[in-house]
Design an enzyme around this catalytic site. Structure first.
Site, mmCIF file in Angstrom:
data_model
loop_
_atom_site.group_PDB
_atom_site.id
_atom_site.type_symbol
_atom_site.label_atom_id
_atom_site.label_comp_id
_atom_site.label_asym_id
_atom_site.label_seq_id
_atom_site.Cartn_x
_atom_site.Cartn_y
_atom_site.Cartn_z
ATOM 1 N N CYS A 53 37.691 46.180 50.205
ATOM 2 C CA CYS A 53 37.750 45.732 51.594
ATOM 3 C C CYS A 53 37.958 44.220 51.682
ATOM 4 C CB CYS A 53 36.462 46.119 52.301
ATOM 5 S SG CYS A 53 35.027 45.202 51.681
ATOM 6 N N ALA A 56 35.195 42.157 50.227
ATOM 7 C CA ALA A 56 35.255 42.124 48.756
ATOM 8 C C ALA A 56 36.267 41.076 48.301
ATOM 9 C CB ALA A 56 35.631 43.500 48.207
ATOM 10 N N ARG A 87 31.945 42.213 38.479
ATOM 11 C CA ARG A 87 33.307 41.744 38.195
ATOM 12 C C ARG A 87 33.379 40.929 36.899
ATOM 13 N NH1 ARG A 87 36.047 37.477 41.120
ATOM 14 N NH2 ARG A 87 38.309 37.661 41.012
ATOM 15 N N HIS A 185 41.307 37.557 50.732
ATOM 16 C CA HIS A 185 41.800 36.431 49.918
ATOM 17 C C HIS A 185 42.311 35.335 50.846
ATOM 18 C CE1 HIS A 185 43.112 39.738 46.845
ATOM 19 N NE2 HIS A 185 41.842 39.418 46.662
HETATM 20 FE FE1 CFM Z 1 44.214 38.604 41.243
HETATM 21 FE FE2 CFM Z 1 44.124 40.831 40.281
HETATM 22 FE FE3 CFM Z 1 42.682 40.145 42.476
HETATM 23 FE FE4 CFM Z 1 42.108 39.126 40.023
HETATM 24 FE FE5 CFM Z 1 40.166 41.036 39.715
HETATM 25 FE FE6 CFM Z 1 42.214 42.703 39.965
HETATM 26 FE FE7 CFM Z 1 40.814 42.076 42.162
HETATM 27 MO MO1 CFM Z 1 39.787 43.523 40.282
HETATM 28 S S1 CFM Z 1 43.992 39.121 39.123
HETATM 29 S S2 CFM Z 1 42.192 38.234 41.937
HETATM 30 S S3 CFM Z 1 40.259 39.019 38.895
HETATM 31 S S4 CFM Z 1 44.769 40.443 42.238
HETATM 32 S S5 CFM Z 1 40.735 42.571 38.468
HETATM 33 S S6 CFM Z 1 44.404 42.692 39.324
HETATM 34 S S7 CFM Z 1 41.605 43.903 41.582
HETATM 35 S S8 CFM Z 1 38.969 41.647 41.306
HETATM 36 S S9 CFM Z 1 41.384 41.097 43.990
HETATM 37 C C1 HCA Z 2 36.932 44.647 44.008
HETATM 38 C C2 HCA Z 2 36.509 44.161 42.647
HETATM 39 C C3 HCA Z 2 37.190 44.834 41.483
HETATM 40 C C4 HCA Z 2 36.748 46.267 41.343
HETATM 41 C C5 HCA Z 2 37.033 46.800 39.982
HETATM 42 C C6 HCA Z 2 37.155 48.271 39.768
HETATM 43 C C7 HCA Z 2 36.824 44.040 40.211
HETATM 44 O O1 HCA Z 2 38.032 45.160 44.174
HETATM 45 O O2 HCA Z 2 36.160 44.474 44.925
HETATM 46 O O3 HCA Z 2 37.447 49.028 40.678
HETATM 47 O O4 HCA Z 2 37.002 48.644 38.605
HETATM 48 O O5 HCA Z 2 37.706 43.630 39.505
HETATM 49 O O6 HCA Z 2 35.631 43.866 39.966
HETATM 50 O O7 HCA Z 2 38.590 44.788 41.659
#
Ligand code: CFM
Ligand code: HCA
Length: 530
Positions: A53, A56, A87, A185
């Site tokens: 969401c 998150a 995370r 983001h």
């Molecule tokens: Fe960038 Fe990602 Fe993301 Fe990420 Fe992550 Fe991710 Fe995420 Mo999980 S590199 S910031 S550190 S888009 S692993 S592939 S999904 S938390 S929002």
């Molecule tokens: C998020 C965090 C997450 C979840 C990871 C997963 C992460 O999306 O809120 O589903 O295994 O990297 O911790 O992407």
């Protein structure tokens, strides 16, 4: 013959089929027209998506890794808890810095607060936090119910700033805003540029850079910093992995921004360019060859023979340390296939590292990326026109003549645009060979079906679908949390990844996934009791 994709999605009712069809494609590198894909749209209600969401994306992803920000989740306790620790964004305190990574602050909203309003409780939480921790920065993040009941977190933030003289910033990142983490983001990026970046004045050295969109998962950021410092870069601010608000205040003083994860941080990259004239380049420190390319691209930007020589020396030294090990692992991995489904950049980044090991990616997709992450885009439009800034607070970005600097001549700019894709990300699809599958917002049904049809040797994804793969007898590696391992970035990280992947591929466990009663005749009987 029906395509593999059609076999999966034609099982849907007509309207769902029509929708999902736009989110999937078979790579065709021969077409004259670039291929396009639909992305960053609402998941169909009822479908089991892996997306998260808005809260998150704002609190958990972008703000969470900042060590010295005391972040209060205004909402039910589960939201704060979910974004705390799982995370694996690591941080290490230097000297007497404040570090709140080990704490989870929440107002723990209850039914009574929902009925009578939660602002009072938020004020009390801030007062308590100030009394106990004496933070220099407080951030308040909203969750869904806060938006629904209308608590004014901005008013509370203003009150706290006046009452305690502590910078308190409110982020209206209610979970339901937008279609995924992505809107969060953007909200976090806007808040950081509006309230923090540009307020510091640290003296910067030669080759001053920021690392943007690196989250130090499993220590990735530390590995990247180690290499960059060895070459001689002055890292003004790591944003945000193992970073601080304090460092970020002077981020506008860097000469160049390195963007690791484009999806989550391109807004800050673009706003720094518009406001302060700082260029950015897309880097990828996942994979040996991509790390080498990224290091060379950065050196090309600065165009200094000393720096170029040091870059080559560091590359040679690091390679000599890892090459033999990588070759050993490659022998065991060569010829295998992988399917990748991660958030918004890793499904692209990890294709390089897998390729280093001789593993071909046959399917790749993102949870919440936008079309530019798949397709690239020629001209980056003004930040305010970006799709998901609609309905989200957006800031006025104006050029500040005091900071605006053109460091490159037009000729050199054009040359670098060509050579190192200056201020431009070309997207994932152009790196994917003919016949591979690209899929957006993959869901659980499609995961199960595509794994059956494609039979990849590795499925790289997250915790929500890891066990679908394991139950199907396919080795699954989490590319979000790295399954308690890492770092995977840079040269040394590549060896860690190669080791983990090789172990997963060669373990005999997968042979035991099919229970004996499925393959061996068994005697059946019934118990009638006494
Ligand atoms: Fe960038 Fe990602 Fe993301 Fe990420 Fe992550 Fe991710 Fe995420 Mo999980 S590199 S910031 S550190 S888009 S692993 S592939 S999904 S938390 S929002
Ligand atoms: C998020 C965090 C997450 C979840 C990871 C997963 C992460 O999306 O809120 O589903 O295994 O990297 O911790 O992407």
């Amino acid at each position: 013959m029906k395509s593999k994709i059609d076999r999966v999605i034609e099982q849907y009712p007509a309207s769902v089929f029509k929708n999902r069809k736009e989110h999937v494609l078979l790579r065709n590198t021969e077409t004259p027209e670039p291929q396009t894909i639909t992305a960053n749209t609402r998941t169909i209600p009822g479908i089991i998506t892996n997306r998260g969401c808005c809260y998150a994306g704002c609190k958990g992803v972008v703000l969470g890794p900042l060590r010295d920000a005391l972040i209060i989740t205004h909402g039910p306790i589960g939201c704060g808890f979910y974004t705390w620790g799982t995370r694996r964004n690591k941080g290490r305190t230097k000297g007497d810095e404040q570090n709140y990574l080990n704490y989870c602050f929440s107002t723990d909203l209850q039914e009574g607060d929902i009925v009578f309003g939660g602002e009072k409780k938020l004020r009390k939480a801030i007062t308590e936090a100030v009394g106990i921790f004496k933070p220099q920065t407080i951030m308040i993040c909203s969750t869904c119910p806060v938006g629904l009941i209308g608590d004014d977190i901005n008013a509370v933030a203003n009150w706290a700033t006046k009452e305690y003289g502590i910078k308190t910033i409110a982020f209206s990142c209610e979970g339901y805003k937008g279609v995924s983490q992505s809107g969060g983001h953007h909200i976090a990026n806007n808040g950081l540029i509006k309230h923090i970046i540009g307020t510091g004045d640290r003296a910067v050295g030669k080759y001053a850079i920021n690392i943007l969109g690196e989250y130090n998962i499993g220590g990735d950021g530390w590995e990247i910093e180690r290499m960059l410092k060895k070459i001689g870069y002055d890292i003004v601010a790591p944003i945000p992995g193992d970073g601080t608000v304090e460092e970020m205040k002077s981020a506008h003083k860097a000469d160049l921004n390195l963007i690791q994860c484009h999806r989550s941080i391109n807004y800050i990259g673009e706003m720094l360019r518009t406001k302060y004239g700082t260029d950015w380049i897309k880097v990828n420190f996942i994979g040996v060859n991509s790390t080498i390319k990224s290091l060379r691209d950065i050196a090309k930007y600065f165009d200094d023979p000393d720096l170029t020589a040091r870059t080559e020396a560091v590359i040679a030294e690091e390679l000599s340390e890892i090459s033999e090990m990588m070759d050993q692992y490659k022998k065991l991995c060569q010829g295998k296939t992988a399917a990748l489904f991660v958030g918004g950049s890793r499904a692209h980044h990890y294709q390089y590292l897998l390729r280093d090991l001789g593993i071909e990616t046959i399917l790749a997709g993102y949870e919440f990326a936008h079309r530019d992450d798949y397709e690239g885009r020629e001209v980056i439009p003004n930040i305010k026109e970006d799709g998901d800034s609609k309905n989200i607070e957006s800031i006025e970005v104006q050029q500040d003549p005091k900071y605006y600097r053109v460091t490159l001549s037009q000729d050199r700019y054009e040359k670098l645009k060509e050579e190192i894709s200056l201020n431009y990300y070309a997207g994932m699809m152009k790196d994917m060979p003919n016949g591979t599958i690209v899929i957006d917002d993959l869901n659980h049904y499609e995961t199960e079906e595509l794994l059956k049809i494609l039979k990849p040797d590795i499925f790289c994804s997250g915790i929500k679908d890891k066990y679908i793969a394991h139950k199907a007898g396919i080795f699954s590696k989490q590319l979000h949390s790295y399954d308690y391992s890492g770092p995977y970035a840079g040269f040394r990280g590549a060896v860690n990844f190669a080791r983990d992947i090789t172990m997963g591929l060669t373990t005999p466990s997968w042979k035991f996934v099919t229970p004996p009663w499925k393959t061996e005749p068994m005697i059946e009987g019934s118990y009638v009791g006494r």
